[in-house]
Enzyme design. Structure first.
Site, PDB file in Angstrom:
ATOM      1  N   ASN A 238     -59.048  48.877  10.007  1.00  0.00           N
ATOM      2  CA  ASN A 238     -57.958  49.794  10.291  1.00  0.00           C
ATOM      3  C   ASN A 238     -57.382  50.343   8.990  1.00  0.00           C
ATOM      4  O   ASN A 238     -56.926  49.566   8.166  1.00  0.00           O
ATOM      5  CB  ASN A 238     -56.864  49.061  11.080  1.00  0.00           C
ATOM      6  CG  ASN A 238     -55.808  50.009  11.610  1.00  0.00           C
ATOM      7  OD1 ASN A 238     -55.998  51.223  11.597  1.00  0.00           O
ATOM      8  ND2 ASN A 238     -54.695  49.467  12.061  1.00  0.00           N
TER       9      ASN A 238
ATOM     10  N   ASP B   3     -58.603  47.260  -0.215  1.00  0.00           N
ATOM     11  CA  ASP B   3     -58.062  46.734   1.045  1.00  0.00           C
ATOM     12  C   ASP B   3     -58.862  45.508   1.489  1.00  0.00           C
ATOM     13  O   ASP B   3     -59.106  45.306   2.685  1.00  0.00           O
ATOM     14  CB  ASP B   3     -58.033  47.811   2.140  1.00  0.00           C
ATOM     15  CG  ASP B   3     -57.170  47.390   3.337  1.00  0.00           C
ATOM     16  OD1 ASP B   3     -56.460  46.365   3.248  1.00  0.00           O
ATOM     17  OD2 ASP B   3     -57.218  48.098   4.372  1.00  0.00           O
TER      18      ASP B   3
ATOM     19  N   PHE C 227     -58.870  43.434  12.723  1.00  0.00           N
ATOM     20  CA  PHE C 227     -59.327  44.502  11.825  1.00  0.00           C
ATOM     21  C   PHE C 227     -59.455  43.961  10.404  1.00  0.00           C
ATOM     22  O   PHE C 227     -58.628  43.175   9.965  1.00  0.00           O
ATOM     23  CB  PHE C 227     -58.301  45.637  11.802  1.00  0.00           C
ATOM     24  CG  PHE C 227     -58.150  46.394  13.098  1.00  0.00           C
ATOM     25  CD1 PHE C 227     -59.014  47.430  13.411  1.00  0.00           C
ATOM     26  CD2 PHE C 227     -57.130  46.073  13.992  1.00  0.00           C
ATOM     27  CE1 PHE C 227     -58.866  48.147  14.597  1.00  0.00           C
ATOM     28  CE2 PHE C 227     -56.975  46.780  15.185  1.00  0.00           C
ATOM     29  CZ  PHE C 227     -57.841  47.816  15.486  1.00  0.00           C
TER      30      PHE C 227
HETATM   31 ZN   LIG Z   1     -53.225  48.966   5.875  1.00  0.00          ZN
END
Ligand SMILES: [Zn+2]
Length: 433
Positions: free
Chosen positions: A282, A309, A327
């Site tokens: 995500n 990320d 996610f």
């Molecule tokens: Zn984020």
């Protein structure tokens, strides 16, 4: 600690527009001497690391990762996460505050810093919460968090749904000169969504997340940054629309910076078909068209930096049925190899790629850290890589507890061979002498 000479490599330091053969001497945790060609340093008392045929650049800086500690040590700890970062060539990582408890107060930030200092392999710079408890209701004590040494604010994992609260956070950023980092997602529009909305989600009978879910909040945040004069940083940009909005805002002089992840730059939603929940992330993996826009954004500086990320999860969590799996992608150890694909395909220059991982994130951190360069006197954070080496992603080799990658078994070309943090070799490939 004995001095270390990194000898005979090709030094690329985009912050100083430097690309030439040479050697680096590291002493006392700092770069003490930079020599051109076959020059040797004045002091002869050092160990040698042979960088013949390799590229030597500033240590990579990742301003968006999840180290999971405190609270989710089954997924990752500061020790394992920074070990994975070192293997990926990262010497500085900015960790997101969606831990348990979250980093919305000085004590938790102090805990992360102390743990990183005693157990971490690389530099850890915590990001504080925007809202107290990440509930989106009232601002965290941002002043206390600034004093505790956070490098920015974010409720990442979630957006800040309340525009008034976002306005207040951006107003505060004018005083503290730190970015407000938003995970842009309209939660009403994305609700129940599992992957990018399109033909593939329809074919798999999975609820989709349309590009508009991101674009809407990006547009709002840019409007609020313009209103307040505050500094908005858009996390993990994934859509063509976001790139266009950020480009327009920058042209108008809005104070905005933005990042893209290796997976959004290199993988499409097709990966969900072939790799299931390990490709569930995500914002979701999008389309070729979005990737093209992101790469163009990197090249024209609409997108300032690349951030991983890195989001490790346990195997038990990721092996559930698709709808229940969380996610996230474990990204540190594949980031550089997959990004080199862009260079090998001629889509991104090598110096640009290195800049987006070094001097550009350093600019976001500001002068006081003095990172992202190999200039004499800088902290000795150095990454050494082989741009041509082909290797196969083997999750058994990951230092991260998170084996959740849609790249398992993929062949990548370009590999980190050694990582030096503060003058200490924190990762070294067996092939390095
Ligand atoms: Zn984020």
């Amino acid at each position: 600690m004995r001095s270390l000479l990194i000898q005979g490599g090709r030094i690329i330091d985009p912050g100083r527009k430097l690309d030439e053969a040479g050697s680096l001497l590291i002493a006392g945790g700092k770069i003490s001497w930079v020599g051109r060609g076959k020059e040797t340093p004045p002091d002869a008392n050092y160990d040698v690391l042979d960088a013949q045929g390799l590229i030597v650049c500033p240590g990579f800086i990742d301003l968006h990762c999840h180290l999971r500690q405190p609270g989710f040590e089954g997924r990752e700890t500061i020790a394992t996460g920074t070990g994975a970062a070192a293997r990926g060539g990262f010497t500085t990582v900015g960790c997101m505050p969606n831990t348990e408890p979250p980093l919305d107060n000085k004590n938790t930030v102090d805990f992360v810093k102390a743990t990183a200092a005693s157990e971490g392999a690389v530099r850890v710079l915590p990001i504080g919460c925007i809202s107290r408890g990440r509930t989106g209701e009232e601002l965290a004590d941002m002043g206390a968090l600034v004093k505790a040494g956070v490098i920015g604010f974010s409720d990442d994992g979630d957006p800040v749904p309340n525009s008034k609260l976002m306005r207040r956070a951006l107003e505060y950023s004018c005083f503290c000169h730190l970015p407000i980092i938003d995970h842009c997602e309209d939660k009403d529009l994305s609700k129940g969504g599992q992957m990018n909305e399109g033909e593939i989600s329809a074919g798999l009978m999975l609820a989709g997340i349309p590009n508009a879910a991101e674009d809407i909040i990006v547009a709002r945040d840019l409007a609020l940054a313009e209103l307040t004069g505050g500094w908005i940083h858009i996390a993990h940009v994934s859509t063509e629309g976001s790139v266009e909005l950020i480009r327009l805002a920058k042209a108008k002089g809005v104070r905005v910076t933005a990042e893209a992840t290796p997976h959004h730059l290199t993988l499409t939603e097709e990966r969900v078909k072939s790799h299931g929940a390990s490709a569930k992330v995500n914002p979701p993996l999008r389309t070729e068209r979005d990737i093209k826009a992101l790469i163009q954004g990197l090249n024209d500086n609409t997108i300032d930096i690349i951030a991983t990320d890195h989001a490790p999860h346990t195997e038990a969590e990721k092996s559930q049925q698709f709808e229940l799996a969380p996610f996230g992608i474990s990204g540190f150890e594949t980031a550089f190899g997959s990004l080199m694909g862009l260079v090998h395909r001629g889509e991104l220059g090598l110096a640009t790629l290195i800049a987006k991982l070094t001097i550009e994130p350093s600019k976001i951190l500001g002068q006081k850290y003095g990172l992202g360069t190999l200039a004499a006197g800088s902290p000795a954070d150095v990454t050494i890589f082989d741009p041509e080496l082909e290797w196969t992603v083997d999750i058994k080799e990951f230092a991260s507890k998170g084996k959740n990658t849609p790249l398992a078994g993929d062949k990548l070309k370009g590999r980190v061979m050694a990582t030096i943090y503060g003058g200490k070799v924190v990762y070294r490939d067996e092939a390095i002498k």
